[in-house]
Design an enzyme around this catalytic site. Structure first.
Site, PDB file in Angstrom:
ATOM      1  N   LYS A  14       0.837  -1.213   0.000  1.00 25.31           N
ATOM      2  CA  LYS A  14       0.000   0.000   0.000  1.00 25.31           C
ATOM      3  C   LYS A  14       0.869   1.259   0.000  1.00 25.31           C
ATOM      4  O   LYS A  14       0.590   2.211  -0.718  1.00 25.31           O
ATOM      5  CB  LYS A  14      -0.854   0.079   1.280  1.00 25.31           C
ATOM      6  CG  LYS A  14      -1.923  -0.963   1.413  1.00 25.31           C
ATOM      7  CD  LYS A  14      -2.743  -0.718   2.684  1.00 25.31           C
ATOM      8  CE  LYS A  14      -1.985  -0.859   3.892  1.00 25.31           C
ATOM      9  NZ  LYS A  14      -1.633  -1.306   4.960  1.00 25.31           N
ATOM     10  N   ARG A  85     -10.098  -0.792   8.807  1.00 22.17           N
ATOM     11  CA  ARG A  85      -9.613  -2.134   9.133  1.00 22.17           C
ATOM     12  C   ARG A  85     -10.668  -2.932   9.878  1.00 22.17           C
ATOM     13  O   ARG A  85     -10.453  -4.119  10.136  1.00 22.17           O
ATOM     14  CB  ARG A  85      -8.368  -2.031  10.005  1.00 22.17           C
ATOM     15  CG  ARG A  85      -7.067  -1.971   9.229  1.00 22.17           C
ATOM     16  CD  ARG A  85      -5.931  -1.706  10.203  1.00 22.17           C
ATOM     17  NE  ARG A  85      -4.682  -2.251   9.792  1.00 22.17           N
ATOM     18  CZ  ARG A  85      -3.704  -1.574   9.188  1.00 22.17           C
ATOM     19  NH1 ARG A  85      -3.879  -0.309   8.886  1.00 22.17           N
ATOM     20  NH2 ARG A  85      -2.567  -2.151   8.888  1.00 22.17           N
ATOM     21  N   ARG A 124      11.657  -5.103   5.100  1.00 17.02           N
ATOM     22  CA  ARG A 124      11.281  -3.690   4.927  1.00 17.02           C
ATOM     23  C   ARG A 124      12.159  -2.763   5.784  1.00 17.02           C
ATOM     24  O   ARG A 124      12.418  -3.035   6.945  1.00 17.02           O
ATOM     25  CB  ARG A 124       9.816  -3.504   5.332  1.00 17.02           C
ATOM     26  CG  ARG A 124       9.393  -2.032   5.352  1.00 17.02           C
ATOM     27  CD  ARG A 124       7.938  -1.827   5.162  1.00 17.02           C
ATOM     28  NE  ARG A 124       7.107  -2.516   6.130  1.00 17.02           N
ATOM     29  CZ  ARG A 124       5.786  -2.658   5.988  1.00 17.02           C
ATOM     30  NH1 ARG A 124       5.178  -2.160   4.934  1.00 17.02           N
ATOM     31  NH2 ARG A 124       5.080  -3.301   6.890  1.00 17.02           N
ATOM     32  N   ARG A 159      10.833  -0.992  11.303  1.00 20.67           N
ATOM     33  CA  ARG A 159       9.667  -0.735  12.161  1.00 20.67           C
ATOM     34  C   ARG A 159       9.634  -1.726  13.323  1.00 20.67           C
ATOM     35  O   ARG A 159      10.014  -2.884  13.145  1.00 20.67           O
ATOM     36  CB  ARG A 159       8.385  -0.874  11.337  1.00 20.67           C
ATOM     37  CG  ARG A 159       8.049   0.376  10.556  1.00 20.67           C
ATOM     38  CD  ARG A 159       6.955   0.169   9.547  1.00 20.67           C
ATOM     39  NE  ARG A 159       5.841  -0.649   9.983  1.00 20.67           N
ATOM     40  CZ  ARG A 159       4.722  -0.829   9.285  1.00 20.67           C
ATOM     41  NH1 ARG A 159       4.586  -0.213   8.118  1.00 20.67           N
ATOM     42  NH2 ARG A 159       3.758  -1.596   9.720  1.00 20.67           N
TER      43      ARG A 159
HETATM   44  P1  ADP Z   1       0.779  -2.677   7.656  1.00 20.92           P
HETATM   45  O1  ADP Z   1      -0.386  -2.532   6.738  1.00 20.92           O
HETATM   46  O2  ADP Z   1       2.057  -3.009   6.984  1.00 20.92           O
HETATM   47  O3  ADP Z   1       0.498  -3.649   8.787  1.00 20.92           O
HETATM   48  P2  ADP Z   1       0.414   0.096   8.700  1.00 20.92           P
HETATM   49  O4  ADP Z   1       1.553   1.044   8.673  1.00 20.92           O
HETATM   50  O5  ADP Z   1      -0.757   0.370   7.832  1.00 20.92           O
HETATM   51  O6  ADP Z   1       1.074  -1.317   8.390  1.00 20.92           O
HETATM   52  O7  ADP Z   1      -0.145  -0.058  10.201  1.00 20.92           O
HETATM   53  C1  ADP Z   1       0.729  -0.332  11.262  1.00 20.92           C
HETATM   54  C2  ADP Z   1      -0.045  -0.514  12.551  1.00 20.92           C
HETATM   55  O8  ADP Z   1      -0.768   0.693  12.878  1.00 20.92           O
HETATM   56  C3  ADP Z   1      -1.108  -1.608  12.583  1.00 20.92           C
HETATM   57  O9  ADP Z   1      -0.567  -2.887  12.833  1.00 20.92           O
HETATM   58  C4  ADP Z   1      -2.008  -1.110  13.741  1.00 20.92           C
HETATM   59  O10 ADP Z   1      -1.413  -1.366  14.995  1.00 20.92           O
HETATM   60  C5  ADP Z   1      -2.001   0.394  13.519  1.00 20.92           C
HETATM   61  N1  ADP Z   1      -3.117   0.841  12.651  1.00 20.92           N
HETATM   62  C6  ADP Z   1      -2.990   1.466  11.441  1.00 20.92           C
HETATM   63  N2  ADP Z   1      -4.199   1.737  10.925  1.00 20.92           N
HETATM   64  C7  ADP Z   1      -5.116   1.265  11.809  1.00 20.92           C
HETATM   65  C8  ADP Z   1      -6.539   1.228  11.840  1.00 20.92           C
HETATM   66  N3  ADP Z   1      -7.288   1.715  10.835  1.00 20.92           N
HETATM   67  N4  ADP Z   1      -7.153   0.658  12.908  1.00 20.92           N
HETATM   68  C9  ADP Z   1      -6.441   0.171  13.922  1.00 20.92           C
HETATM   69  N5  ADP Z   1      -5.088   0.155  13.966  1.00 20.92           N
HETATM   70  C10 ADP Z   1      -4.428   0.694  12.921  1.00 20.92           C
END
Ligand code: ADP
Length: 214
Positions: A14, A85, A124, A159
């Site tokens: 993404k 999500r 990553r 990360r």
């Molecule tokens: P990836 O899609 O690679 O897991 P992101 O950078 O999108 O990584 O998200 C990292 C973390 O941030 C998630 O594992 C969660 O803990 C938190 N997070 C991000 N977006 C949301 C969301 N919409 N609802 C709840 N937690 C979120």
């Protein structure tokens, strides 16, 4: 170009696809992960949730979303990367977008095989300053100079949640809470699917442009 909401399992690409859309089509990129990582620098409880791979609460996410969407640049299309999500987030998002008159959006599901995802996540590396993403295991995504951001010269970092343990939690959360949203958006006639299994992203990017063009 249409507004875009990305749905995908962790590590599907993404962020990289968003970088491309920003550069080529001047999209505004809203990454909930990046926003939360900034918050996590000063909020230990958010940092701990993210490190474990768990989801941040819907309440926190929804207030973050409201604040962000109400400050959008009206002249640019937006990319929502990382939200919704959960079904509750999707329902609230519908209401907010409707209220803002932003009804022209497409939901893009980035489909990637599970065994590829873990490898991408473990390799990553991210720039903590400009958020550009690299991968130290994939030739196409390595920085020019080892562990240094091509764009701003900052040292890259891993990360806190890019390890196998946390990935397992994130992937399971994806299956339980996010994957069912495909059905939700299919029923709303908004869903488009692209495949991003290959490390050479050219085909996936062409498909992406095809599904988001007016
Ligand atoms: P990836 O899609 O690679 O897991 P992101 O950078 O999108 O990584 O998200 C990292 C973390 O941030 C998630 O594992 C969660 O803990 C938190 N997070 C991000 N977006 C949301 C969301 N919409 N609802 C709840 N937690 C979120």
């Amino acid at each position: 170009m249409r507004n875009v909401i990305f749905l995908s399992p962790p590590g599907a690409g993404k962020g990289t696809m968003s970088e491309y859309l920003v550069k080529e089509f001047n999209y505004e990129h809203i990454s909930t992960g990046n926003m939360l990582r900034e918050k996590a620098k000063v909020d230990e409880s958010i940092a701990a949730v993210m490190k474990s791979g768990a989801l941040v609460s819907d309440d926190v996410m929804i207030s973050l979303l409201k604040e962000t969407l109400s400050n959008l640049d009206k002249n640019k299309p937006f990319i929502l990367d990382g939200l919704p999500r959960t079904l509750h987030q999707a329902e609230v998002l519908d209401i907010i977008l409707n209220d803002l008159g932003k009804r022209d959006y497409v939901v893009v599901y980035i489909d990637v095989d599970q065994n590829i995802l873990l490898d991408r996540v473990i390799g990553r590396r991210v720039c903590p300053r400009c958020h550009k993403t690299y991968n130290c295991r994939v030739v196409e995504f390595m920085p020019k100079e080892e562990n240094i951001c091509d764009l701003c010269g900052q040292e890259l970092m891993t990360r806190t949640d890019d390890n196998e343990e946390s990935f397992t939690v994130r992937y399971q959360n994806y299956l339980d809470s996010t994957h069912p949203l495909l059905e939700y958006y299919k029923n709303l006639n908004r869903l488009k699917t692209i495949n991003n299994n290959s490390n050479n992203q050219n085909d996936a990017l062409l498909d992406l442009v095809g599904v988001i063009s007016d």
